[in-house]
Scaffold this active site. Structure first.
Site: not given
Lengths: 80, 415
Positions: B190, B218, B249
């Site tokens: 990240s 991610h 996310k």
């Protein structure tokens, strides 16, 4: 005969140091942030294999592993 | 009752210390839905400012997508607001199991279990499947939630240098005598935006009979040609034993996470993972929203394709402007400034120019690697990125860092 301090210092540098940080025999390894307490297990296993000893978990503390000198003292105790 | 002045003073001292060290985190209040354009109140009490958001994990621009919002409304109407129970008592609806099956298909695994968050998934999974006879070998830059999960597990733990496959192999040899070995990594890291070398890791796991674990928070939804994640990018779909990921996310951005992988490991989580056993799962409207997200992403790769193009445009623009970037090809594009104060100054000035981007510095990133982490979204249009590039260039000129090397920036501002 190999110098124990030198062997352990070299292992620590190869295993844990990823920049040009200098490591002496007195450099604080764990409290100084060089060796993550998470990664101590490989150091313990290296010492056990190299010196044919067994270090109990309750003796493999961050304090006992906090410098090359302290590690050598611990290893000497188990070598006898 | 016993909250004495002395106790209060002790905590105030700690908090003051954080402020003096520049480590005090301050929230900025957003008065609009999460999107490329947002209205922000910062500092608290100030008038609202319209800014371009380039620091959200809203990779696919789905956080406020009308179809997702509509699906969440319908979920609220048809299944209610909350469950008032953990899963195994009376907290499981048909849509929870439907979502688990959809995630299993999307990630090409054997089964999936939902968690209230990916933080909870990572907190629960290791303890549920490993014992003191096993070893966990993790990349040194894995996410904090994995570290917390590892701490809760009785298995031995060791690390390997970030993305160093020789070092990983030496650790697999060192721990050959453990009952089970699990190799643990983030799919996309990240802070740097680089991807794990999953093809090589999978080969090493095969060679040394080790399990492979990835946290693809991610990556899920946009990495790989179909957006299935880093395991798709590296051609090892179906070979990863455990994938954890988040719905907070790219996959809608609300909340929730999961463990997906080998069916026996998932079942172990269902029987033993404490965050699953002792907290409510994802609320019905969010479940309905994530189901819609997966329907959208399974029907077309349009959004991940747009994200890829936006990322190329952004990376090229920053490079041509003369910034030092971390190499990579993910939507996480770190602009390297090296000095902590410089990262804060640049972030503040960007905000004045209408761009919301945050500076990160030690201990969040290693000492001397302070940066502005930018995150690109399919919700960005080219005009957003052009405006943000103009702002970056203006601020970069002010600090005289354009076209400068890492060494030159460090000479000017220090580490």
């Amino acid at each position: 005969m190999e110098d124990m301090h030198e062997v352990i210092r070299e292992y620590v540098i190869n295993e844990y140091v990823e920049d040009d940080t200098e490591v002496t025999n007195d450099t604080p390894l764990i409290s100084g942030g060089i060796v993550d307490s998470f990664s101590m297990v490989s150091l313990k296993r290296f010492l056990e294999n190299k010196y044919s000893i067994s270090i109990p978990d309750d003796r493999a503390t961050p304090e006992a592993f906090d410098s090359v000198n302290k590690i050598c003292t611990l290893v000497q105790e188990f070598i006898g | 009752m016993a909250y004495s002045d002395k106790t209060r003073g002790m905590y105030n001292g700690i908090l003051s210390g954080l402020q003096e060290a520049g480590l005090f985190k301050q929230e900025r209040f957003i008065h609009s839905p999460q999107a490329a354009d947002i209205e922000v109140e910062f500092p608290s009490g100030s008038s609202l400012k319209n800014v371009i958001n380039i620091c959200a994990n809203n990779y696919l621009g789905l956080s406020s997508h009308p179809d997702v919002v509509k699906a969440a409304h319908e979920g609220l109407d048809s299944r209610g607001y909350g469950m008032s129970s953990v899963r195994f008592i009376c907290g499981t609806q048909d849509i929870h199991r439907k979502l688990e099956q959809m995630v299993t298909e999307f990630l090409d695994t054997e089964d999936t279990i939902l968690f209230p968050s990916c933080m909870d998934a990572n907190a629960g999974v290791f303890e549920a499947v490993l014992t003191k006879d096993d070893v966990m070998i993790s990349d040194r830059l894995v996410h904090a939630s994995i570290i917390d999960g590892i701490r809760l597990c009785s298995a031995m733990h060791d690390t390997f240098k970030h993305s160093d496959m020789d070092h990983l192999e030496s650790k697999l040899q060192l721990h050959h005598d453990r009952r089970l070995k699990m190799v643990i990594t983030d799919g996309v890291f990240s802070m740097d935006g680089d991807t794990a070398k999953l093809d090589e890791m999978a080969a090493l796991c095969e060679k040394y009979d080790a399990l492979l674990f990835i946290d693809d928070s991610h990556a899920s939804g946009f990495i790989g040609k179909k957006g299935r994640g880093t395991h798709e990018k590296y051609g090892i779909m179906g070979k990863v034993d455990v994938i954890t990921t988040t719905f907070g996310k790219g996959l809608g951005g609300a909340s929730g996470g999961c463990v997906s992988g080998r069916k026996e490991l998932v079942e172990m989580c269902r029987q033993k993972a404490r965050p699953y056993l002792f907290s409510n799962t994802i609320a019905p409207p969010v479940v309905a929203g994530v189901i819609k997200v997966l329907e959208i992403l399974s029907a077309t790769t349009e959004r991940r394709d747009k994200l890829e193009k936006n990322t190329e445009f952004w990376r090229k623009g920053l490079t041509e402007a003369g910034f030092v970037l971390k190499e990579g090809d993910t939507p996480i594009v770190p602009v390297m400034l090296f000095n902590a104060k410089l990262s804060q100054d640049v972030s503040r000035d960007l905000y004045q120019e209408g761009v919301y981007a945050i500076g990160f510095f030690f201990p969040v990133v290693p000492q001397g690697q302070a940066r502005i982490r930018t995150q690109i979204s399919a919700g960005h249009e080219i005009h957003h990125l052009e405006k943000a590039l103009d702002a970056f260039t203006k601020v970069g000129k002010k600090y005289n860092i354009l076209g400068k090397t890492k060494q030159e920036i460090i000479e000017m501002y220090g580490m």
